[in-house]
Design a protein around this motif. Structure first.
Motif: not given
Length: 70
Positions: A53-68
């Motif tokens: 996250v923040g270094n290579g992973m597309p933001k759209h793949m983690v959009a909507g996920l909770k931090s945990d």
């Protein structure tokens, strides 16, 4: 003719460059590696790096996920 000390061609890219948005893919870097390999008669390999996250992973793949959940 290609140099004898070059045994093969490899290419890698971060997933956020290959898949910048949902349903959007950019394989141009790998296409260039395949063309160079074909032109020189060398085998080639590609690698897509997922990243973090923040270094290579597309933001759209983690959009909507909770931090945990990341």
């Amino acid at each position: 003719s290609s140099p004898n000390y070059v045994g093969w061609i490899s290419a890698y890219a971060r997933l956020d460059k290959v898949n910048p948005a949902p349903g959007v893919y950019n394989w141009s870097g790998f296409d260039a590696a395949a063309q160079a390999a074909q032109r020189t008669g060398k085998p080639f390999a590609i690698m897509v790096i997922l990243g973090t996250v923040g270094n290579g992973m597309p933001k759209h793949m983690v959009a909507g996920l909770k931090s945990d959940e990341i």
